[in-house]
Design a protein around this motif. Structure first.
Motif, PDB file in Angstrom:
ATOM      1  N   UNK A  23       5.965  11.496 -12.690  1.00 29.72           N
ATOM      2  CA  UNK A  23       5.436  12.754 -11.998  1.00 29.72           C
ATOM      3  C   UNK A  23       6.394  13.753 -12.073  1.00 29.72           C
ATOM      4  N   UNK A  24       6.539  14.660 -12.920  1.00 31.99           N
ATOM      5  CA  UNK A  24       7.668  15.815 -12.790  1.00 31.99           C
ATOM      6  C   UNK A  24       8.909  15.253 -12.855  1.00 31.99           C
ATOM      7  N   UNK A  25       9.503  14.564 -13.474  1.00 29.76           N
ATOM      8  CA  UNK A  25      10.791  13.982 -13.821  1.00 29.76           C
ATOM      9  C   UNK A  25      11.114  12.922 -12.692  1.00 29.76           C
ATOM     10  N   UNK A  26      10.108  12.630 -11.951  1.00 32.92           N
ATOM     11  CA  UNK A  26      10.311  11.435 -11.004  1.00 32.92           C
ATOM     12  C   UNK A  26       9.678  10.027 -11.608  1.00 32.92           C
ATOM     13  N   UNK A  27      10.625   9.157 -12.076  1.00 33.07           N
ATOM     14  CA  UNK A  27      10.089   8.015 -12.639  1.00 33.07           C
ATOM     15  C   UNK A  27      10.205   6.899 -11.474  1.00 33.07           C
ATOM     16  N   UNK A  28      10.244   7.335 -10.319  1.00 32.79           N
ATOM     17  CA  UNK A  28      10.497   6.018  -9.410  1.00 32.79           C
ATOM     18  C   UNK A  28       9.126   5.047  -9.289  1.00 32.79           C
ATOM     19  N   UNK A  29       9.673   3.667  -9.261  1.00 33.04           N
ATOM     20  CA  UNK A  29       8.488   2.736  -9.074  1.00 33.04           C
ATOM     21  C   UNK A  29       8.775   2.336  -7.612  1.00 33.04           C
ATOM     22  N   UNK A  30       7.969   2.201  -6.841  1.00 27.36           N
ATOM     23  CA  UNK A  30       8.088   1.683  -5.421  1.00 27.36           C
ATOM     24  C   UNK A  30       7.367   0.280  -5.286  1.00 27.36           C
ATOM     25  N   UNK A  31       8.173  -0.599  -4.532  1.00 26.16           N
ATOM     26  CA  UNK A  31       7.668  -1.709  -4.362  1.00 26.16           C
ATOM     27  C   UNK A  31       7.334  -1.690  -2.801  1.00 26.16           C
ATOM     28  N   UNK A  32       6.155  -1.737  -2.576  1.00 21.80           N
ATOM     29  CA  UNK A  32       5.593  -1.616  -0.935  1.00 21.80           C
ATOM     30  C   UNK A  32       5.186  -2.859  -0.491  1.00 21.80           C
ATOM     31  N   UNK A  33       5.163  -3.216   0.650  1.00 16.04           N
ATOM     32  CA  UNK A  33       5.023  -4.393   1.489  1.00 16.04           C
ATOM     33  C   UNK A  33       3.941  -4.407   2.557  1.00 16.04           C
ATOM     34  N   UNK A  34       3.649  -5.531   2.982  1.00 13.85           N
ATOM     35  CA  UNK A  34       2.662  -5.695   3.970  1.00 13.85           C
ATOM     36  C   UNK A  34       3.173  -5.302   5.282  1.00 13.85           C
ATOM     37  N   UNK A  35       2.299  -5.097   6.263  1.00 13.64           N
ATOM     38  CA  UNK A  35       2.862  -4.617   7.862  1.00 13.64           C
ATOM     39  C   UNK A  35       3.791  -3.491   7.657  1.00 13.64           C
ATOM     40  N   UNK A  36       4.673  -3.691   8.431  1.00 26.36           N
ATOM     41  CA  UNK A  36       5.825  -2.198   8.574  1.00 26.36           C
ATOM     42  C   UNK A  36       6.913  -2.390   7.906  1.00 26.36           C
ATOM     43  N   UNK A  37       7.129  -3.067   6.777  1.00 27.13           N
ATOM     44  CA  UNK A  37       8.219  -3.519   6.228  1.00 27.13           C
ATOM     45  C   UNK A  37       8.515  -2.180   5.100  1.00 27.13           C
ATOM     46  N   UNK A  44      11.098 -12.531   9.138  1.00 24.23           N
ATOM     47  CA  UNK A  44      11.290 -13.630  10.133  1.00 24.23           C
ATOM     48  C   UNK A  44      10.042 -13.403  11.446  1.00 24.23           C
ATOM     49  N   UNK A  45       8.901 -13.067  10.939  1.00 24.02           N
ATOM     50  CA  UNK A  45       7.872 -12.958  12.032  1.00 24.02           C
ATOM     51  C   UNK A  45       7.065 -14.305  11.948  1.00 24.02           C
ATOM     52  N   UNK A  46       7.153 -15.316  11.320  1.00 25.61           N
ATOM     53  CA  UNK A  46       6.466 -16.362  11.095  1.00 25.61           C
ATOM     54  C   UNK A  46       5.093 -16.342  10.217  1.00 25.61           C
ATOM     55  N   UNK A  47       4.970 -15.000   9.649  1.00 21.77           N
ATOM     56  CA  UNK A  47       3.952 -14.719   8.707  1.00 21.77           C
ATOM     57  C   UNK A  47       4.412 -14.127   7.275  1.00 21.77           C
ATOM     58  N   UNK A  48       3.850 -14.988   6.437  1.00 19.82           N
ATOM     59  CA  UNK A  48       3.973 -14.635   5.043  1.00 19.82           C
ATOM     60  C   UNK A  48       3.604 -13.181   4.598  1.00 19.82           C
ATOM     61  N   UNK A  49       4.650 -12.736   3.872  1.00 18.86           N
ATOM     62  CA  UNK A  49       4.366 -11.225   3.404  1.00 18.86           C
ATOM     63  C   UNK A  49       4.196 -10.958   1.853  1.00 18.86           C
ATOM     64  N   UNK A  50       3.677  -9.930   1.769  1.00 17.92           N
ATOM     65  CA  UNK A  50       3.033  -9.490   0.187  1.00 17.92           C
ATOM     66  C   UNK A  50       3.825  -8.457  -0.115  1.00 17.92           C
ATOM     67  N   UNK A  51       4.241  -8.234  -1.574  1.00 17.24           N
ATOM     68  CA  UNK A  51       4.849  -7.114  -2.119  1.00 17.24           C
ATOM     69  C   UNK A  51       3.860  -6.524  -3.061  1.00 17.24           C
ATOM     70  N   UNK A  52       3.904  -5.430  -3.402  1.00 14.74           N
ATOM     71  CA  UNK A  52       2.733  -4.697  -4.057  1.00 14.74           C
ATOM     72  C   UNK A  52       3.533  -3.644  -4.948  1.00 14.74           C
ATOM     73  N   UNK A  53       3.008  -3.447  -6.247  1.00 13.08           N
ATOM     74  CA  UNK A  53       3.467  -2.355  -7.131  1.00 13.08           C
ATOM     75  C   UNK A  53       2.262  -1.852  -7.727  1.00 13.08           C
TER      76      UNK A  53
END
Length: 189
Positions: free
Chosen positions: A74-88, A51-60
């Protein structure tokens, strides 16, 4: 007459054909002694989630074994992270074979749209489907179900509104209707 014909064939078969790449999905191949790894990077336009009036983007970004289509961990860690633009902050998923992130409308009247995430499971065409909202600087899961995704159109129409309430639509993998289709499920958001 044979010589010009051979020249013409040589020119025709030596031309390089280039195809247009999807800008939202890029891959890089790494060769190792044992396996061939594809680094898959995708970006998804998800609207204004904070809600900052700017469109955001997600990345994998994930590493996939091109021979088995499995995600390399990586060594029993199968996490997939969805990261975002800005400080999200990011959202992490365990045991996923791939992620698709889509924008959805504002479902909780906070003047910011929510997102719907499809996380492919190891059960064939089945996906875990999540609806997330971003509130007070944190992500909160507000609905979850399973869905059968075999074509791009299967990502559509997963959220419906009935009598002032929103519902996430999925399928019950253990029950079929009278037409042999998976029985639909509704989870209130």
């Amino acid at each position: 007459m044979k010589f010009p014909f051979l020249i013409l064939l040589l020119v025709f078969f030596s031309c390089e054909t280039k195809t247009k790449r999807d800008a939202s999905k890029t891959t890089k191949t790494e060769n190792s002694a044992q396996t061939k790894t594809i680094i898959e990077r995708r970006k998804f336009f998800v609207g204004d989630v904070n809600n900052d009036k700017i469109n955001d983007t997600a990345f994998i970004s994930l590493k996939r074994n091109s021979e088995t289509d499995e995600i390399e961990c990586k060594e029993k860690n199968c996490l997939i992270n969805v990261t975002f633009s800005k400080n999200i902050p990011e959202i992490s998923f365990d045991q996923s074979l791939g992620i698709v992130v889509m924008k959805t409308e504002d479902l909780n009247n906070d003047k910011a749209n929510e997102i719907i995430i499809f996380s492919r499971t190891n059960e064939g065409w089945w996906n875990n489907i999540y609806v997330w909202t971003f509130k007070n600087g944190n992500w909160k899961e507000i609905a979850r179900t399973k869905g059968f995704i075999s074509e791009n159109k299967d990502f559509e129409n997963r959220i419906i509104k009935e009598k002032k309430h929103f519902y996430l639509i999925g399928e019950n993998q253990w029950k079929e209707d009278k037409n042999g289709e998976f029985e639909k499920t509704k989870v209130r958001i």
